[in-house]
Write an enzyme that holds these catalytic residues in place. Structure first.
Site, PDB file in Angstrom:
ATOM      1  N   GLY A  44      10.763  -2.236  -5.734  1.00  0.00           N
ATOM      2  CA  GLY A  44      11.158  -2.212  -6.970  1.00  0.00           C
ATOM      3  C   GLY A  44      12.033  -1.196  -7.587  1.00  0.00           C
ATOM      4  CB  CYS A  45      11.965   2.594  -6.641  1.00  0.00           C
ATOM      5  SG  CYS A  45      10.242   2.668  -7.450  1.00  0.00           S
ATOM      6  CB  THR A  46      15.126  -0.480  -3.256  1.00  0.00           C
ATOM      7  OG1 THR A  46      14.500   0.462  -2.649  1.00  0.00           O
ATOM      8  CG2 THR A  46      16.536  -0.729  -2.771  1.00  0.00           C
ATOM      9  CB  ALA A  49      18.205   2.695  -7.001  1.00  0.00           C
TER      10      ALA A  49
END
Length: 145
Positions: A44-46, A49
């Site tokens: 999710g963070c990738t 970003a």
């Protein structure tokens, strides 16, 4: 519970991806998108970003600063930035001070919350229901995209 619109954004001074000292006051007069995320290089963070990366030119065109924040250290941020060619700084909140000040402490990680801060340092938008795939476009639409 995240901070609310109209609140003065808590000031901070911390190291970024490249070991530079960054303070919120460095961006006085500019709109700042301060997005908190749990951990470098997780799915999710990738997505989130990369969403900002893919829309970064539009942010630059509107003179909007993008800053990502997690409790990961500079080394982790460097690897994450290099792996995905992220063009904006990630802030290393290793002691969790910024995460706590912005009331997004998830108990050892930052909750996924984004603040939009105006040039006077006031919070003008809070997004606590982030869609990681479209987040950058969603924020652009809010700030006049």
């Amino acid at each position: 519970m995240a901070l609310i619109v109209g609140t003065d954004a808590p000031s901070f001074t911390v190291k970024d991806t490249n070991g530079n000292t960054v303070s919120l006051s460095d961006f006085a007069g500019k709109t700042v998108v301060l997005y908190f995320y749990p951990k470098d290089d997780t799915p999710g963070c990738t997505k989130e970003a990369c969403s900002f990366r893919d829309n970064y030119t539009e942010y630059q065109g509107k003179d909007i600063v993008v800053l990502g924040v997690s409790i990961d250290d500079e080394s982790s941020h460097q690897q994450f930035t290099e792996k995905y060619s992220l063009p904006f700084p990630l802030l290393a909140d290793t002691d969790g001070a910024i995460t706590k000040a912005y009331d997004v402490d998830g108990g050892g990680y930052a909750k996924r919350v984004t603040y939009v801060i105006d040039g006077e340092g006031k919070i003008i938008h809070v997004d606590a229901a982030v869609n990681t795939a479209t987040h950058a476009q969603d924020i652009l639409a809010l700030v006049g995209g």
